[in-house]
Design an enzyme around this catalytic site. Structure first.
Site: not given
Ligand code: PGA
Length: 252
Positions: A12, A14, A101, A103, A168, A174, A213
């Protein structure tokens, strides 16, 4: 519900990536091709920003890597300035889309029912939604993780059709923080049982990804957990070396 038994390693990007970033995608495709020839069997997909969909699909043609979008509107077309429909994503040749997601849920206030509508729109367009769920840090501290997951599963999943679930934990995205392996195992077991109850006969085949992560250094232990059928990877999917390291960690 069709499902593959292959592990699925999904990137992803983003809101990251310009045209020059496609060099990383080329390196990923090359690595997967070489690894597959040596017996690795995991699937790799990369969910790129809308601006790169067409180019990314072109670059990955004739490679094992498939491309996805990161969100879609619930309608097929219309007066929705700035949005992209699942039909438009499918029209580029992409085969997947992330829905719900955290976000999106946070930045755009997306509710479970909107996530469900977007996921159904994806299925109507012939692409597979990767439907995301996960508790916040506060919800976990209050001991509400499984209740929250159940509510999100109930409200966000489509009634039938093909989909992937991504678990998640919001606090792990992140941050470099990862739940204990026991906690991941418990959440995935809970999701599996939910799927088996709601979709008798097919719920056992739905792929459940862990996200939050995931790095080359922790991928093997996470992917080795029961009912973890792949990973959704943010930061570590931007560089081919890191992402291929995670892909290679998938049991074959
Ligand atoms: P990350 O993000 O691997 O940077 O923690 C995962 C995600 O948001 O899909």
């Amino acid at each position: 519900m069709t499902a593959s038994s292959n592990y699925l390693i999904a990137g992803n990007w983003k809101m990251n990536g310009l045209k020059h970033s496609l060099g990383e995608l080329d390196a990923m495709a090359k690595g997967v091709k070489a690894g597959s020839a040596n017996g690795a069997s995991a699937d790799m997909i990369v969910c790129v920003p809308a601006s790169l969909l067409t180019l990314a699909v072109e670059r990955c043609a004739n490679t094992p890597v498939e491309i996805g979008g990161q969100d879609c509107h619930a309608n097929a077309s219309g007066a929705h300035t700035g949005d992209i429909s699942a039909e438009m994503i499918a029209d580029t040749g992409a085969k997947w889309v992330i829905t719900g997601h955290s976000e999106r849920r946070t930045d755009h206030g997306e509710s479970d029912s909107e996530v469900k509508a977007k996921s159904e729109a994806a299925q109507r367009a012939g692409i597979v939604p990767i439907i995301c769920i996960g508790e916040t840090g506060e919800e976990r501290e209050q001991g509400r993780t499984l209740d929250v997951l159940e509510g999100q599963l109930e409200g966000s999943l489509t009634n039938d059709g093909d989909f992937v679930v991504a678990y998640e934990p919001v606090w792990a995205i992140g941050t470099g923080l990862v739940p204990t392996l026991d906690d991941i195992e418990a959440a995935h077991r809970f999701i599996r049982e939910y799927l088996e109850n709601r979709y008798p006969g097919s719920g056992s085949d739905v792929r459940i990804l862990y996200g939050g992560s995931v790095k080359p250094g922790n991928a093997a232990e996470i992917l080795g957990i029961d009912n973890v059928n792949g990973a959704l990877v943010g930061g570590a999917s931007l560089k081919a070396d890191d992402f291929l390291g995670i892909w290679r960690a998938a049991p074959s």
